[in-house]
Design a protein around this motif. Structure first.
Motif, PDB file in Angstrom:
ATOM      1  N   ASN A  45      70.330 104.948  -6.905  1.00  0.00           N
ATOM      2  CA  ASN A  45      70.102 103.526  -7.123  1.00  0.00           C
ATOM      3  C   ASN A  45      71.026 102.957  -8.188  1.00  0.00           C
ATOM      4  O   ASN A  45      70.762 101.886  -8.733  1.00  0.00           O
ATOM      5  N   ALA A  46      72.106 103.650  -8.484  1.00  0.00           N
ATOM      6  CA  ALA A  46      73.103 103.095  -9.396  1.00  0.00           C
ATOM      7  C   ALA A  46      73.813 101.934  -8.716  1.00  0.00           C
ATOM      8  O   ALA A  46      73.831 101.819  -7.486  1.00  0.00           O
ATOM      9  N   ALA A  47      74.399 101.054  -9.516  1.00  0.00           N
ATOM     10  CA  ALA A  47      75.070  99.883  -8.949  1.00  0.00           C
ATOM     11  C   ALA A  47      76.141 100.293  -7.939  1.00  0.00           C
ATOM     12  O   ALA A  47      76.304  99.646  -6.896  1.00  0.00           O
ATOM     13  N   ALA A  48      76.856 101.378  -8.223  1.00  0.00           N
ATOM     14  CA  ALA A  48      77.927 101.817  -7.328  1.00  0.00           C
ATOM     15  C   ALA A  48      77.399 102.382  -6.023  1.00  0.00           C
ATOM     16  O   ALA A  48      78.167 102.571  -5.073  1.00  0.00           O
ATOM     17  N   VAL A  66      65.184 107.398 -14.856  1.00  0.00           N
ATOM     18  CA  VAL A  66      65.955 108.634 -15.037  1.00  0.00           C
ATOM     19  C   VAL A  66      66.806 108.495 -16.298  1.00  0.00           C
ATOM     20  O   VAL A  66      66.573 107.618 -17.130  1.00  0.00           O
ATOM     21  N   GLU A  67      67.786 109.380 -16.445  1.00  0.00           N
ATOM     22  CA  GLU A  67      68.591 109.425 -17.661  1.00  0.00           C
ATOM     23  C   GLU A  67      69.266 108.071 -17.923  1.00  0.00           C
ATOM     24  O   GLU A  67      69.655 107.354 -17.005  1.00  0.00           O
ATOM     25  N   GLY A  68      69.400 107.767 -19.213  1.00  0.00           N
ATOM     26  CA  GLY A  68      70.074 106.547 -19.601  1.00  0.00           C
ATOM     27  C   GLY A  68      69.280 105.281 -19.339  1.00  0.00           C
ATOM     28  O   GLY A  68      69.829 104.179 -19.414  1.00  0.00           O
ATOM     29  N   GLY A  69      67.990 105.429 -19.015  1.00  0.00           N
ATOM     30  CA  GLY A  69      67.167 104.262 -18.737  1.00  0.00           C
ATOM     31  C   GLY A  69      67.407 103.647 -17.378  1.00  0.00           C
ATOM     32  O   GLY A  69      66.912 102.548 -17.100  1.00  0.00           O
ATOM     33  N   ALA A 192      67.529 100.272 -18.839  1.00  0.00           N
ATOM     34  CA  ALA A 192      68.816  99.843 -18.296  1.00  0.00           C
ATOM     35  C   ALA A 192      68.716  99.442 -16.829  1.00  0.00           C
ATOM     36  O   ALA A 192      69.701  99.528 -16.090  1.00  0.00           O
ATOM     37  N   ALA A 193      67.548  99.010 -16.401  1.00  0.00           N
ATOM     38  CA  ALA A 193      67.364  98.586 -15.008  1.00  0.00           C
ATOM     39  C   ALA A 193      66.138  97.693 -14.929  1.00  0.00           C
ATOM     40  O   ALA A 193      65.285  97.714 -15.820  1.00  0.00           O
ATOM     41  N   ARG A 194      66.070  96.914 -13.859  1.00  0.00           N
ATOM     42  CA  ARG A 194      64.856  96.129 -13.655  1.00  0.00           C
ATOM     43  C   ARG A 194      64.648  95.844 -12.162  1.00  0.00           C
ATOM     44  O   ARG A 194      65.609  95.758 -11.394  1.00  0.00           O
ATOM     45  N   SER A 209      64.257  92.523  -5.623  1.00  0.00           N
ATOM     46  CA  SER A 209      65.538  92.315  -6.300  1.00  0.00           C
ATOM     47  C   SER A 209      65.725  93.433  -7.312  1.00  0.00           C
ATOM     48  O   SER A 209      64.752  93.955  -7.868  1.00  0.00           O
ATOM     49  N   MET A 210      66.968  93.806  -7.533  1.00  0.00           N
ATOM     50  CA  MET A 210      67.286  94.860  -8.491  1.00  0.00           C
ATOM     51  C   MET A 210      68.352  94.360  -9.450  1.00  0.00           C
ATOM     52  O   MET A 210      69.389  93.844  -9.008  1.00  0.00           O
ATOM     53  N   ASP A 211      68.060  94.479 -10.724  1.00  0.00           N
ATOM     54  CA  ASP A 211      69.009  94.107 -11.767  1.00  0.00           C
ATOM     55  C   ASP A 211      69.514  92.674 -11.597  1.00  0.00           C
ATOM     56  O   ASP A 211      70.681  92.363 -11.856  1.00  0.00           O
TER      57      ASP A 211
END
Length: 305
Positions: A45-48, A66-69, A192-194, A209-211
């Motif tokens: 689910n990372a932006a990339a 997960v890691e890094g929020g 670091a996500a919403r 919606s994501m981020d």
């Protein structure tokens, strides 16, 4: 003989609307569905990695920190299998505890941290990885690794022929309970996500919606849920970390706590309870009654207490 077969097919599935109907329904969505095995897929689910593929066909989507929020998703399939799903990423310790309520499901993932592998080997699930089932996976040429690995769910289940069928994990479906508060939007924030869920009366769905941007699949379909559960849990450091040294959070899904259930444009305060790993999760009103979900896909977002 035919009648007996139909009764067997319906066993373990929640029936009708309390009208005595034996029509089989999915215990995950409350919609018509026959018995079928469970496949969980860890979705990047990372932006990339966006937009995802096949996520709109999932019965249940779990969101965890997960890691890094950042966030990662677990899509649970049974009633409907997309041709492909992903991008597929690695599993976490939290997934092993969460999946125990599904019996012995198949789990598609790209790998795990080395020290976690013994726990995966002991877990009651069927691991389906590129190493154990190479024919179930493919790499896309449209994205850079590691965000380009996809699984073919039907092929993944062929590699796990004894995976458990969908069964009761605690969800109940039916008419909306009394009470609740009118709600058109709900946001859940990670460091670091919403995630934001916006009610659409036209489709009777919560649009995802994501981020800050609308969440869509690779073919342009908007991700949506009939019911959204914001489940407040303990999120603590685990014993494991990624290759850069960031500690992996552990999301505790056994225990009890408060939850917010969104359905039909309303928000309901609830309590969740899961007494053990092999147990399902019950959601109850403040009065102690089981809180029914709207029929359709369910999103469960784990949020820190």
């Amino acid at each position: 003989m035919l009648a007996a077969a139909l009764l067997l097919a319906a066993a373990g599935c929640q029936g009708g609307d309390g009208d005595g109907s034996s029509r089989p329904e999915s215990p995950f969505t409350g919609e018509p569905a026959g018995r079928a095995p469970v496949l969980a897929v860890k979705v990047d689910n990372a932006a990339a990695a966006r937009p995802p593929t096949g996520l709109d066909r999932a019965d249940i989507v779990y969101a965890e920190q997960v890691e890094g929020g950042l966030s990662r998703l677990m899509a649970v399939y049974s009633a409907h299998l997309p041709p492909t799903a992903g991008p597929v990423r690695s599993a976490r310790e939290s997934d092993l505890e969460l999946l125990r309520q599904f019996g012995r499901p198949a789990l598609a993932y790209s790998g795990v941290q080395g020290r976690l592998q013994p726990a995966v080997d002991r877990a009651p699930l069927y691991p389906v990885t590129p190493g154990t089932a190479p024919r179930a996976y493919e790499r896309s040429q449209d994205r850079a690794a590691p965000h380009n690995l996809y699984v073919r769910p039907a092929e993944a289940l062929r590699a796990a022929p004894r995976a458990s069928d969908a069964a009761d994990i605690g969800f109940r479906f039916g008419a909306a309970p009394a009470g609740g508060r009118a709600r058109t939007e709900q946001t859940v924030r990670y460091p670091a996500a919403r995630f934001t869920f916006t009610w659409s009366g036209d489709g009777a769905r919560w649009l995802v919606s994501m981020d800050g941007g609308p969440a869509r699949t690779a073919d342009g379909r908007r991700l949506a849920a009939a019911t959204v559960v914001v489940q407040y849990v303990t999120v603590r450091p685990s014993r494991y970390h990624d290759r850069w040294g960031s500690v992996s959070p552990f999301t505790e899904t056994v225990g009890s706590g408060r939850a917010l259930v969104l359905r039909d444009g309303r928000a309901y305060d609830a309590r969740w309870s899961r007494p053990g790993g092999g147990s399902g999760t019950a959601y109850r009103t403040p009065d102690g009654d089981r809180l029914p979900f709207a029929r359709g896909p369910v999103w469960v977002v784990f949020a820190a207490r």
